[in-house]
Design a protein around this motif. Structure first.
Motif, PDB file in Angstrom:
ATOM      1  N   LEU A  44       0.830  -1.203   0.000  1.00  0.00           N
ATOM      2  CA  LEU A  44       0.000   0.000   0.000  1.00  0.00           C
ATOM      3  C   LEU A  44       0.868   1.259   0.000  1.00  0.00           C
ATOM      4  CD1 LEU A  44      -2.783  -0.933   2.615  1.00  0.00           C
ATOM      5  CD2 LEU A  44      -2.677  -1.439   0.169  1.00  0.00           C
ATOM      6  N   ARG A  45       1.957   1.193   0.746  1.00  0.00           N
ATOM      7  CA  ARG A  45       2.830   2.366   0.858  1.00  0.00           C
ATOM      8  C   ARG A  45       3.380   2.781  -0.502  1.00  0.00           C
ATOM      9  NH1 ARG A  45       6.670   0.842   4.682  1.00  0.00           N
ATOM     10  NH2 ARG A  45       7.978  -0.055   3.046  1.00  0.00           N
ATOM     11  N   GLN A  46       3.839   1.822  -1.270  1.00  0.00           N
ATOM     12  CA  GLN A  46       4.486   2.191  -2.534  1.00  0.00           C
ATOM     13  C   GLN A  46       3.488   2.869  -3.480  1.00  0.00           C
ATOM     14  OE1 GLN A  46       4.420  -2.250  -4.629  1.00  0.00           O
ATOM     15  NE2 GLN A  46       6.212  -1.622  -3.542  1.00  0.00           N
ATOM     16  N   VAL A  47       2.250   2.437  -3.423  1.00  0.00           N
ATOM     17  CA  VAL A  47       1.249   3.050  -4.295  1.00  0.00           C
ATOM     18  C   VAL A  47       0.968   4.483  -3.862  1.00  0.00           C
ATOM     19  CG1 VAL A  47      -1.191   2.998  -4.923  1.00  0.00           C
ATOM     20  CG2 VAL A  47       0.147   0.899  -5.014  1.00  0.00           C
ATOM     21  N   VAL A  48       0.742   4.690  -2.575  1.00  0.00           N
ATOM     22  CA  VAL A  48       0.349   6.035  -2.124  1.00  0.00           C
ATOM     23  C   VAL A  48       1.520   7.020  -2.250  1.00  0.00           C
ATOM     24  CG1 VAL A  48       0.891   5.988   0.370  1.00  0.00           C
ATOM     25  CG2 VAL A  48      -1.158   7.112  -0.422  1.00  0.00           C
ATOM     26  N   VAL A  49       2.747   6.540  -2.061  1.00  0.00           N
ATOM     27  CA  VAL A  49       3.914   7.431  -2.205  1.00  0.00           C
ATOM     28  C   VAL A  49       4.052   7.875  -3.662  1.00  0.00           C
ATOM     29  CG1 VAL A  49       6.446   7.488  -2.184  1.00  0.00           C
ATOM     30  CG2 VAL A  49       5.210   6.618  -0.202  1.00  0.00           C
ATOM     31  N   LEU A  50       3.950   6.902  -4.576  1.00  0.00           N
ATOM     32  CA  LEU A  50       4.155   7.255  -5.977  1.00  0.00           C
ATOM     33  C   LEU A  50       3.006   8.114  -6.518  1.00  0.00           C
ATOM     34  CD1 LEU A  50       5.617   3.945  -7.480  1.00  0.00           C
ATOM     35  CD2 LEU A  50       6.822   5.984  -6.697  1.00  0.00           C
ATOM     36  N   ARG A  51       1.768   7.770  -6.094  1.00  0.00           N
ATOM     37  CA  ARG A  51       0.620   8.492  -6.636  1.00  0.00           C
ATOM     38  C   ARG A  51       0.474   9.890  -6.073  1.00  0.00           C
ATOM     39  NH1 ARG A  51      -2.059   9.303  -9.713  1.00  0.00           N
ATOM     40  NH2 ARG A  51      -4.228   8.820  -9.255  1.00  0.00           N
ATOM     41  N   TYR A  52       0.672  10.024  -4.762  1.00  0.00           N
ATOM     42  CA  TYR A  52       0.272  11.280  -4.109  1.00  0.00           C
ATOM     43  C   TYR A  52       1.418  12.130  -3.585  1.00  0.00           C
ATOM     44  CZ  TYR A  52      -4.304   9.293  -4.608  1.00  0.00           C
ATOM     45  OH  TYR A  52      -5.444   8.750  -5.141  1.00  0.00           O
ATOM     46  N   PHE A  53       2.635  11.605  -3.599  1.00  0.00           N
ATOM     47  CA  PHE A  53       3.768  12.419  -3.149  1.00  0.00           C
ATOM     48  C   PHE A  53       4.821  12.584  -4.238  1.00  0.00           C
ATOM     49  CE2 PHE A  53       2.586  13.128   1.161  1.00  0.00           C
ATOM     50  CZ  PHE A  53       1.797  12.053   1.511  1.00  0.00           C
ATOM     51  N   SER A  54       4.973  11.578  -5.072  1.00  0.00           N
ATOM     52  CA  SER A  54       5.979  11.689  -6.120  1.00  0.00           C
ATOM     53  C   SER A  54       5.403  12.196  -7.426  1.00  0.00           C
ATOM     54  CB  SER A  54       6.648  10.325  -6.361  1.00  0.00           C
ATOM     55  OG  SER A  54       7.137   9.819  -5.138  1.00  0.00           O
ATOM     56  N   GLY A  55       4.087  12.199  -7.545  1.00  0.00           N
ATOM     57  CA  GLY A  55       3.440  12.803  -8.698  1.00  0.00           C
ATOM     58  C   GLY A  55       3.288  11.923  -9.916  1.00  0.00           C
TER      59      GLY A  55
END
Lengths: 155, 421
Positions: free
Chosen positions: A107-118
């Protein structure tokens, strides 16, 4: 890909890489080290990239592996009794950055890439080697755990 | 702050990329270059230690970022044993914040200098060098600037390693420095030093813009600049003040209990056109790991604006007033000139300079004091004596410029918390 071409593409990807690494590792210096390591590993493996147009998602995958290696080293250094155990209801009580770092990896990798890394939904799916639908369902679960409501125009 | 606001704040924070990220390519290229060189070494005969050492020296000479990338700097562990290091520089060495140089210059008269390392940031260069022959540390450098002040530390016993410090007061350390060591009247070949931009970018400014009242005077604390080699506290004064601030009893502490005070060996304060000392230097907290810092002021030394010149009768020795801590002043006319001797109380930092080097006769003619002597008073551990001869001086009275005439000591320190960065 020549060295100059590699570093040219790396320069464009650096902000994305740094933001991803920071959300994984939680500190500026650790994030910079991780970007360095990913950049070096990417250079060594550049001949394996068959489609240069997908450079950013490819190097992101390398970075995530570097970050996970760093996190595993931290776990080895931490005695078992000190490992945090996170119940679903506890995410609400944590600062957002801490809560993200304690999410299950998928779950972490998805939310980091989608909502913090753009990254877009498509880019995230490619970076993680997952179907779009899987990315969508994981990001929903992650946001629910974080108690964070964010719009997603791509769904 | 709700969760969405937290998200916005965190996402916003990520937009500020750290300066170190700018040099990712440089560090990676250095690793690649090292890898390629070591790969060529595999073909050398086994046991050729000298060849391996030569290759390593060539390695660090050719790429100033290589040693940083490799994380190994030869000989660093013994550096502190060879030359006295300030707490800031000791911390820099412990954190491998050192750029190897290995640059040498020599002539055919037995004069030789080798620059082994530098510790450099945006405002200060520390050059560690060995010297033989008539080389004593006197240098010329380009680009030259009036804003650069140098100080030399001699080697420890049984060592030949000197430390030369260049403090850049207003401008930044240049990217490259041409350094020429003097050997008596001769000059050695010029060394070209290129500083790793990773190091010369290091430093951050914490803006405060806070007025304080101290000793009845208003002082603006503009900012605190934190560098790996030192900390600078920059001030401005209120034109309505009746005294010029000269010295500060100042400490900086972090949340982990680390506390630093003023630089002891080197520049501790600097000013410009007026006697007001606008910049005060402390040891560094750069490597302390602390995040929350507090500045504490416990005292200040002043020059009263109506006491910038002190008249002393050359006949009677009578002085208008006595500078801060001075018990007595005596004068004696001799053949070379006028001998002046002042006895003063030791302050916290020990012996200090009592007068500036420029003095005047009744006609306004200037005299420069070239040599001071400062010694402890025999039989009294609390007093010291500063004496000098003003060569060629004649006149009924001499006008000296005292450095401090008053002192403020605070029972309760003025404490200023620095905003977290």
């Amino acid at each position: 890909m020549t060295d100059d071409q590699y570093f040219g593409r790396l320069g464009q990807a650096k902000p994305l890489l740094y933001k991803t690494a920071f959300m994984y590792l939680g500190s500026e210096s650790a994030a910079v080290d991780a970007v360095d390591e990913a950049a070096y590993k990417g250079w060594r493996g550049r001949k394996k990239l068959r489609q240069p147009e997908y450079f950013s998602t490819w190097i992101t995958r390398i970075l995530i592996n570097v970050c996970n290696d760093a996190l595993r080293r931290r776990l080895r250094e931490l005695p078992m009794e000190n490992l945090p155990q996170q119940a679903a209801e506890d995410y609400d009580s944590l600062p957002l950055a801490d809560a993200v770092s304690r999410l299950p990896e998928e779950l972490r990798q998805v939310v980091v890439l989608r909502y913090f890394s753009g990254l877009t939904l498509e880019e995230t799916a490619r970076a993680l080697g997952l179907p779009r639908g899987t990315v969508t369902s994981r990001q929903k679960r992650a946001l629910a755990l974080l108690r964070l409501q964010l719009e997603d125009d791509e769904q | 702050m709700d969760r969405y606001q937290e998200y916005q704040a965190l996402a916003g924070r990520l937009e500020a990329l750290p300066p170190a990220l700018e040099y990712t390519e440089q560090r990676v290229r250095a690793r690649i270059a090292a890898r390629r060189r070591w790969a060529r070494l595999i073909g050398l005969p086994a046991g050729t230690v000298a060849a391996l050492f030569l290759m390593f020296v060539v390695l660090v000479n050719a790429s100033t970022t290589t040693a940083y990338a490799m994380g190994r700097i030869p000989g660093l562990a013994g550096l502190a044993a060879r030359v006295a290091l300030s707490p800031s520089l000791s911390a820099a060495v412990e954190n491998k914040y050192v750029q190897p140089m290995e640059l040498s210059a020599r002539d055919d008269r037995g004069n030789r200098v080798t620059v082994e390392y530098v510790i450099v940031d945006r405002k200060q260069v520390n050059i560690f060098f060995t010297a033989s022959g008539r080389v004593t540390g006197e240098i010329e450098h380009t680009p030259a600037t009036d804003n650069c002040v140098s100080s030399l530390t001699s080697p420890r016993e049984d060592s030949a390693l000197y430390k030369l410090t260049l403090d850049y007061l207003d401008s930044d350390v240049p990217a490259m420095l041409d350094l020429t060591f003097l050997a008596g009247d001769e000059k050695l070949p010029t060394l070209q030093m290129a500083f790793d931009p990773y190091f010369t970018q290091q430093g951050r400014v914490v803006v405060l813009d806070q007025w304080i009242e101290l000793g009845g005077q208003r002082i603006l604390i503009k900012d605190v600049e934190i560098y790996p080699t030192h900390v600078r506290v920059r001030l401005e004064d209120d034109p309505a003040n009746t005294m010029w601030l000269h010295s500060l009893e100042l400490t900086l502490a972090d949340s982990l209990g680390n506390r630093v005070a003023a630089v002891k060996n080197g520049i501790s304060a600097s000013g410009s056109a007026t006697p007001f000392m606008a910049v005060h230097m402390l040891e560094s907290v750069y490597f302390s790991g602390g995040k929350d810092f507090t500045l504490a002021i416990t005292g200040a030394g002043w020059l009263e604006k109506d006491k910038e010149r002190l008249a002393i009768s050359t006949k009677t020795g009578q002085a208008d007033f006595l500078p801060r801590g001075v018990r007595s002043i005596s004068v004696q006319q001799t053949a070379p000139g006028l001998e002046v001797c002042a006895r003063a109380e030791l302050a916290g930092q020990g012996m200090r300079q009592i007068f500036y080097s420029l003095c005047f006769d009744p006609l306004g003619n200037e005299y420069n004091i070239d040599q001071w002597r400062s010694v402890m008073v025999e039989g009294d551990e609390a007093l010291f004596e500063e004496s000098f001869t003003v060569e060629g001086f004649e006149g009924e009275y001499i006008l000296l410029q005292p450095i401090e005439t008053a002192y403020t000591s605070l029972d309760r320190p003025i404490q200023i918390d620095l905003p977290r960065q």
